[in-house]
Design a protein around this motif. Structure first.
Motif, short mmCIF file in Angstrom:
data_model
loop_
_atom_site.label_atom_id
_atom_site.label_comp_id
_atom_site.label_asym_id
_atom_site.label_seq_id
_atom_site.Cartn_x
_atom_site.Cartn_y
_atom_site.Cartn_z
N GLY A 36 0.81 -1.20 0.00
CA GLY A 36 0.00 0.00 0.00
C GLY A 36 0.85 1.25 0.00
O GLY A 36 2.06 1.23 -0.22
N ASP A 37 0.19 2.39 0.28
CA ASP A 37 0.82 3.70 0.12
C ASP A 37 1.52 4.15 1.40
O ASP A 37 1.17 5.17 1.99
N SER A 38 2.54 3.42 1.80
CA SER A 38 3.30 3.79 2.99
C SER A 38 4.23 4.97 2.68
O SER A 38 4.55 5.23 1.52
N ARG A 39 4.67 5.65 3.73
CA ARG A 39 5.55 6.80 3.55
C ARG A 39 7.02 6.39 3.42
O ARG A 39 7.73 6.89 2.56
N ARG A 40 7.46 5.47 4.30
CA ARG A 40 8.87 5.08 4.32
C ARG A 40 9.01 3.59 4.58
O ARG A 40 8.28 3.04 5.41
N ILE A 41 9.97 2.96 3.90
CA ILE A 41 10.25 1.55 4.15
C ILE A 41 11.63 1.21 3.58
O ILE A 41 12.05 1.80 2.59
N THR A 42 12.32 0.31 4.24
CA THR A 42 13.54 -0.27 3.70
C THR A 42 13.25 -1.75 3.49
O THR A 42 13.02 -2.48 4.46
N GLY A 43 13.19 -2.15 2.25
CA GLY A 43 12.81 -3.52 1.93
C GLY A 43 12.02 -3.59 0.66
O GLY A 43 12.48 -3.13 -0.39
N ILE A 44 10.79 -4.09 0.73
CA ILE A 44 9.94 -4.26 -0.45
C ILE A 44 8.64 -3.49 -0.24
O ILE A 44 7.98 -3.64 0.80
N ARG A 45 8.28 -2.69 -1.23
CA ARG A 45 7.05 -1.90 -1.16
C ARG A 45 6.24 -2.13 -2.43
O ARG A 45 6.74 -1.91 -3.54
N LEU A 46 4.99 -2.57 -2.27
CA LEU A 46 4.10 -2.83 -3.40
C LEU A 46 2.88 -1.92 -3.27
O LEU A 46 2.19 -1.93 -2.25
N ASN A 47 2.60 -1.14 -4.30
CA ASN A 47 1.52 -0.17 -4.20
C ASN A 47 0.90 0.06 -5.58
O ASN A 47 1.51 -0.22 -6.62
N VAL A 48 -0.33 0.57 -5.59
CA VAL A 48 -1.03 0.87 -6.84
C VAL A 48 -0.63 2.26 -7.33
O VAL A 48 -0.12 2.44 -8.43
N ILE A 49 -0.87 3.30 -6.51
CA ILE A 49 -0.56 4.69 -6.87
C ILE A 49 0.17 5.33 -5.70
O ILE A 49 -0.34 5.36 -4.58
N ASP A 50 1.32 5.90 -5.96
CA ASP A 50 2.07 6.59 -4.91
C ASP A 50 1.51 8.00 -4.70
O ASP A 50 1.51 8.82 -5.62
N ARG A 51 1.05 8.24 -3.47
CA ARG A 51 0.56 9.56 -3.10
C ARG A 51 1.36 10.15 -1.94
O ARG A 51 1.68 11.32 -1.93
N ARG A 52 1.66 9.30 -0.94
CA ARG A 52 2.27 9.78 0.29
C ARG A 52 3.75 9.43 0.40
O ARG A 52 4.41 9.79 1.36
N LEU A 53 4.29 8.76 -0.58
CA LEU A 53 5.64 8.23 -0.49
C LEU A 53 6.67 9.32 -0.23
O LEU A 53 6.68 10.37 -0.87
N GLU A 54 7.58 9.00 0.70
CA GLU A 54 8.70 9.89 1.01
C GLU A 54 10.04 9.22 0.68
O GLU A 54 10.90 9.85 0.08
#
Length: 243
Positions: A36-54
């Motif tokens: 989903g649309d998480s702000r921060r992550i180190t690893g694997i991120r799967l999302n449909v549309i980036d809105r909040r990503l930092e």
């Protein structure tokens, strides 16, 4: 009893976040998997549309084009893959977009866009755009555009445009334009164009143009053109013209 304690340890070690269905994060101290649309992550991120990503350090996979908020602030380090294409403030690493790769500021690494690759500032590394590659700043490395490759500032390295290659300042290295090649500044190195070539300053090295070649400054080296060779301040070296 031991099983319950183990369950409590696992729940405490991993944070599962689901604020307004923005994301589901299975992570420990910011390391892990984000859906989903998480702000921060180190690893694997799967999302449909980036809105909040930092920021993502690792792998970021998206389906659709990022919204303007993410375009202004998101930093991706690692691998970014998108059905439409990765977008953010700064993109670093291996970047693959079905249609595009775009950065509000810089792109560094390997960028492949089905239609194009563009950055508001600088591009460094290997960049390939099915139609074009464009930078508001400098291009350093290898840039290949199916139709055009252009830079608002200088180009250093290998730049190829199927129809045209251009730079607001100069080109140093190898510049190839299927029809035209031009720079507001100096051309230095090996330059070739199918029809016309022009430089607002001088030209030094080997320059080959099918029809015409001209520079506002001095021409130094070897120049060959099918029709005309011209210089605003003089020619030093060998100049060949069919006209």
């Amino acid at each position: 009893m031991r099983g319950c304690l183990a369950c409590l340890f696992v729940v405490g070690a991993f944070s599962v976040h689901n604020a307004r269905a923005a994301s589901l994060d299975l992570a420990y101290k910011g390391y892990g998997l984000s859906l989903g649309d998480s702000r921060r992550i180190t690893g694997i991120r799967l999302n449909v549309i980036d809105r909040r990503l930092e920021q993502v350090n690792g792998l970021n996979v998206t389906l659709w084009r990022a919204r303007r908020n993410a375009m202004r602030r998101a930093v991706i380090n690692g691998v970014a893959v998108g059905l439409i294409g990765p977008r953010g403030r700064a993109l670093n690493g291996l970047l693959v977009g079905g249609l595009e790769v775009g950065a509000d500021r810089d792109i560094t690494g390997i960028a492949l866009g089905g239609i194009g690759v563009g950055a508001g500032r600088d591009i460094s590394g290997l960049t390939i755009g099915g139609i074009g590659v464009g930078s508001g700043g400098a291009i350093t490395g290898v840039a290949l555009g199916g139709i055009a490759t252009g830079s608002g500032r200088e180009i250093n390295g290998l730049a190829v445009g199927g129809i045209a290659t251009g730079s607001g300042e100069g080109i140093t290295g190898i510049g190839l334009g299927g029809v035209a090649l031009g720079a507001g500044g100096k051309l230095k190195g090996l330059m070739a164009s199918g029809v016309a070539m022009g430089s607002g300053a001088g030209l030094s090295g080997l320059a080959l143009s099918g029809v015409a070649l001209g520079a506002g400054g001095r021409l130094t080296g070897i120049r060959a053109s099918g029709f005309a060779v011209g210089s605003g301040t003089g020619i030093t070296g060998l100049a060949l013209s069919g006209g």
